[in-house]
Write a protein that holds these residues in place. Structure first.
Motif, PDB file in Angstrom:
ATOM      1  N   PHE A   1       0.842  -1.197   0.000  1.00  0.00           N
ATOM      2  CA  PHE A   1       0.000   0.000   0.000  1.00  0.00           C
ATOM      3  C   PHE A   1       0.878   1.248   0.000  1.00  0.00           C
ATOM      4  O   PHE A   1       2.048   1.198   0.364  1.00  0.00           O
ATOM      5  N   CYS A   2       0.279   2.370  -0.398  1.00  0.00           N
ATOM      6  CA  CYS A   2       1.080   3.598  -0.547  1.00  0.00           C
ATOM      7  C   CYS A   2       1.315   4.313   0.777  1.00  0.00           C
ATOM      8  O   CYS A   2       2.301   5.023   0.937  1.00  0.00           O
ATOM      9  N   GLY A   3       0.391   4.138   1.736  1.00  0.00           N
ATOM     10  CA  GLY A   3       0.560   4.799   3.027  1.00  0.00           C
ATOM     11  C   GLY A   3       0.145   6.264   3.032  1.00  0.00           C
ATOM     12  O   GLY A   3       0.260   6.926   4.064  1.00  0.00           O
ATOM     13  N   LYS A   4      -0.324   6.772   1.893  1.00  0.00           N
ATOM     14  CA  LYS A   4      -0.597   8.219   1.803  1.00  0.00           C
ATOM     15  C   LYS A   4      -2.011   8.544   1.347  1.00  0.00           C
ATOM     16  O   LYS A   4      -2.491   9.644   1.589  1.00  0.00           O
ATOM     17  N   CYS A   5      -2.662   7.648   0.635  1.00  0.00           N
ATOM     18  CA  CYS A   5      -3.935   7.998  -0.003  1.00  0.00           C
ATOM     19  C   CYS A   5      -5.055   8.094   1.035  1.00  0.00           C
ATOM     20  O   CYS A   5      -4.879   7.784   2.212  1.00  0.00           O
ATOM     21  N   GLU A   6      -6.208   8.529   0.575  1.00  0.00           N
ATOM     22  CA  GLU A   6      -7.399   8.666   1.416  1.00  0.00           C
ATOM     23  C   GLU A   6      -7.660   7.420   2.268  1.00  0.00           C
ATOM     24  O   GLU A   6      -7.959   7.504   3.459  1.00  0.00           O
ATOM     25  N   PHE A   7      -7.538   6.240   1.646  1.00  0.00           N
ATOM     26  CA  PHE A   7      -7.885   4.998   2.349  1.00  0.00           C
ATOM     27  C   PHE A   7      -6.776   4.567   3.305  1.00  0.00           C
ATOM     28  O   PHE A   7      -7.051   4.164   4.436  1.00  0.00           O
ATOM     29  N   CYS A   8      -5.527   4.648   2.871  1.00  0.00           N
ATOM     30  CA  CYS A   8      -4.414   4.306   3.761  1.00  0.00           C
ATOM     31  C   CYS A   8      -4.417   5.203   4.992  1.00  0.00           C
ATOM     32  O   CYS A   8      -4.117   4.759   6.099  1.00  0.00           O
ATOM     33  N   SER A   9      -4.785   6.474   4.788  1.00  0.00           N
ATOM     34  CA  SER A   9      -4.776   7.436   5.899  1.00  0.00           C
ATOM     35  C   SER A   9      -5.764   7.063   6.987  1.00  0.00           C
ATOM     36  O   SER A   9      -5.620   7.483   8.134  1.00  0.00           O
TER      37      SER A   9
ATOM     38  N   LEU B   1      -7.958  -0.949   0.492  1.00  0.00           N
ATOM     39  CA  LEU B   1      -8.583  -0.144  -0.566  1.00  0.00           C
ATOM     40  C   LEU B   1      -7.602   0.855  -1.188  1.00  0.00           C
ATOM     41  O   LEU B   1      -8.008   1.723  -1.957  1.00  0.00           O
ATOM     42  N   CYS B   2      -6.320   0.717  -0.894  1.00  0.00           N
ATOM     43  CA  CYS B   2      -5.317   1.687  -1.362  1.00  0.00           C
ATOM     44  C   CYS B   2      -5.467   1.994  -2.856  1.00  0.00           C
ATOM     45  O   CYS B   2      -5.614   1.107  -3.680  1.00  0.00           O
ATOM     46  N   LEU B   3      -5.424   3.276  -3.175  1.00  0.00           N
ATOM     47  CA  LEU B   3      -5.597   3.715  -4.570  1.00  0.00           C
ATOM     48  C   LEU B   3      -4.373   3.402  -5.418  1.00  0.00           C
ATOM     49  O   LEU B   3      -4.464   3.401  -6.644  1.00  0.00           O
ATOM     50  N   ALA B   4      -3.243   3.170  -4.778  1.00  0.00           N
ATOM     51  CA  ALA B   4      -2.007   2.904  -5.528  1.00  0.00           C
ATOM     52  C   ALA B   4      -1.407   1.563  -5.108  1.00  0.00           C
ATOM     53  O   ALA B   4      -0.198   1.360  -5.181  1.00  0.00           O
TER      54      ALA B   4
HETATM   55 ZN   LIG Z   1      -2.843   4.073  -0.288  1.00  0.00          ZN
END
Ligand SMILES: [Zn+2]
Length: 331
Positions: free
Chosen positions: A73-81, A87-90
């Motif tokens: 997961f990216c750790g930064k997107c709306e869902f990771c936050s 559900l990570c967008l990236a």
């Molecule tokens: Zn993410």
């Protein structure tokens, strides 16, 4: 192939054990609805030791024993936050969109690492962290289980199924499992299923209803898809829920809306896991509440045999691959 080099936010893990999953069979067969760039090293269920640390990585250090979360997961997107890494967008799948663990070493972002708890060895981690955390996400995040609920676990001898039986049981459910052979049903019973039904029998949904006094089950843990998925609706009690996370037997299904809304059924999708599910899986393993079921362990150079074993479906629990120790720099 040369050794991986870690980016600033990555570590290199020396793979000690890596679980084989249906996802790897899909990658091999080119059957995923996700573009796969070649060459690609598959293997998403990694446990190992950190042998190299990127310039910006802390607090990890050399020698730390870790499990690697397979949905990178990216750790930064709306869902990771908000802790919803599933559900990570990236998001990238380890072993699909980036190189995985059927190798001696793999580079992964430090944010997807979890320290192995005391008492959890590499094989236990590699046998539980992908399939087990998938089941954890289904049973404790996507759906809830109340004490005394009837839970039907599809294919209880599989990776997801064997973990789902144990988790549902711990949560106080009465568990029924399907299995296609005597050995698979015996394993499901050993793991805590109170009743088992033969999934090769055309009457298995009726058998499930009979066990529950014709009432049906409150929750189905489904990960097979196709015809099996359709039949799960016949097993559901009024107000019951199906959670599904896979479609190895087919992605397109018939769906009858009338009984669905009349009986107020719910259908819930589940994809991978959140970091909290991943941590919980390892914590439950450390506490002895979740035990791995290991069918077989293959050395790295017998990876094709491991694939053949899983493809045969003649497995009880997980198939693991353990890389050889590196022998020399010239390899
Ligand atoms: Zn993410």
């Amino acid at each position: 192939m040369s050794d991986p080099v870690p980016a600033a936010d990555e570590v290199v893990v020396q793979v000690q054990s890596c679980g084989l999953n249906h996802l790897d069979l899909w990658v091999e067969a080119g059957g995923l609805p996700v573009p796969v760039q070649l060459p690609r090293i598959p293997g998403g269920e990694i446990a190992g030791r950190i042998v190299e640390v990127g310039s910006e990585v802390e607090p990890w250090k050399l020698g730390d024993e870790v499990a690697v979360q397979s949905n990178v997961f990216c750790g930064k997107c709306e869902f990771c936050s908000s802790g919803r890494e599933s559900l990570c967008l990236a998001g990238q799948l380890l072993g699909v969109q980036r190189d995985g663990g059927f190798a001696e070493k793999v580079a992964v972002p430090a944010r997807v690492l979890t320290r192995l708890p005391m008492g959890v060895d590499f094989d236990t981690s590699a046998a539980l962290t992908l399939a087990g955390s998938t089941a954890m996400h289904m049973l404790t995040n996507r759906a809830q289980v109340r004490t005394g609920d009837w839970v039907l676990v599809i294919a209880g001898a599989s990776g997801v199924g064997s973990a789902a039986i144990q988790i549902a049981k711990q949560l106080g459910a009465r568990v029924i499992s399907t299995g296609s052979t005597d050995a698979k049903r015996a394993l499901a019973g050993h793991l805590g299923a109170e009743f088992t039904v033969d999934s090769k029998s055309p009457t298995w949904p009726a058998d499930v209803r009979k066990i529950t006094g014709r009432r049906g089950v409150d929750l189905v843990i489904e990960h097979v898809g196709g015809d099996v998925f359709e039949k799960c609706f016949e097993c559901l009690a009024r107000g019951g829920t199906i959670v599904t996370c896979g479609a190895t037997a087919g992605r397109e299904i018939q769906f009858n809306l009338w009984p669905f809304f009349v009986k107020e059924h719910r259908l819930i999708g589940s994809y991978g896991r959140n970091s909290a599910d991943f941590q919980a899986t390892l914590d439950w393993a450390a506490a002895g509440k979740l035990k791995p079921v290991i069918d077989s362990v293959f050395p790295l150079d017998q990876t094709p045999e491991a694939y053949a074993k899983l493809r045969s479906r003649n497995v009880l629990g997980k198939v693991l691959i353990e890389p050889f120790e590196p022998v020399s720099e010239s390899d």
